[in-house]
Enzyme design. Sequence first.
Site, PDB file in Angstrom:
ATOM      1  CG  HIS A  56      -5.610  -2.377  -0.198  1.00 49.36           C
ATOM      2  ND1 HIS A  56      -4.654  -2.177  -1.169  1.00 49.36           N
ATOM      3  CD2 HIS A  56      -5.165  -1.717   0.910  1.00 49.36           C
ATOM      4  CE1 HIS A  56      -3.679  -1.418  -0.688  1.00 49.36           C
ATOM      5  NE2 HIS A  56      -3.955  -1.143   0.572  1.00 49.36           N
ATOM      6  CB  SER A  58      -0.964  -0.047   1.202  1.00 42.52           C
ATOM      7  OG  SER A  58      -1.978   0.912   1.099  1.00 42.52           O
ATOM      8  CG  ASP A  67      -6.111  -3.069  -4.116  1.00 39.13           C
ATOM      9  OD1 ASP A  67      -6.944  -2.245  -3.686  1.00 39.13           O
ATOM     10  OD2 ASP A  67      -4.912  -3.057  -3.781  1.00 39.13           O
TER      11      ASP A  67
END
Length: 339
Positions: free
Chosen positions: A314, A131, A285
């Site tokens: 995600h 991320s 995601d």
Amino acid sequence: MPQRDYQIFEIPDFTLQRGLTLPVAEVAYQTYGQLNADKSNVILYPTSYGAQHFDTEWLIGAGRVLDPTDWFIVIPNMFGNGLSSSPSTLPAPFGPDRPPLFTHWDNVHAQERLLREVFGVERIALAYGWSMGAQQSLHWGAIFPDRVDRICAICGTARTAPHNKLFLEGVRATLTGDPHWTGTHFSAHPVRGLRAMGRIYAGWAMSQTFYREELWRQAGYSSREDFILRAWEANFLRRDPHDLLASIETWLASDISDNPIHGGDLDRALGAITARTIMMPSATDLYFTPEDCRLHAAGMPNAEYRVMASDWGHRAGNPAQNPADEAILRKAVADLLYG
């Protein structure tokens, strides 16, 4: 008072990318494993949104994704996360009502100084991140291309995409919609806004299939509501809201080309990443989509685009409760380090 489990690296007169200078910038960090004699076994593992090092260190261990048996792993906490310099920790004239904008240019340059000045490390074997951690890893490749050998970018892109920005703007609007928001800061802990933020975040972080198939049961939750309350609302309620807002601004500004080196030319910045790289999005995601990751990987000379076939959205990139996805991450790191 319990003893803290991390160290602080202080940088005097640290000028941020947007022009403000912190009299003292603090980088909180933790290390795992031993640095070898030639200092060639360093793995840098930056933190992600809303996380501090102890939230993501679960994947470090013998037989885990990052193994400290052979590797010296350094987790630097991102500016704005509450441990490193953040709105909640900065003295006047900064502070919750006047926070500076931290960028990944700032994070990466502070990390470079940490490695060089504390450990004498000039080159890293692997930059690993998920991320916002993946964003920082890719910044390393673009800013210091001759200082990083490999990059494993999990569920992250080189530039924050327009749709991702819209999500972040929605989260920001939700949090600042709390009645305690004064226009510059929160007058009290914004419980209502943080709970709403957690619920919205949960809807985007996990896939449609995750909820349809009730995969939260695999993680030990008794109902969808139990999952939302204990996994998401609780996570944000324990954070300082000003730090969460500051990290949103960092995420919004993330762009490996937005600096004096590349002058806003994304193709040039991508082309500068010569490290052997795996760009690995999750197939489901909704933040860092596979297509966004594919487009960025295509511009890197030594990048492999590898999609995780996961229904965990995600969070496939931080699978603390999903051994199958952890195995995928472990293989990607092994392929880079030993392949």
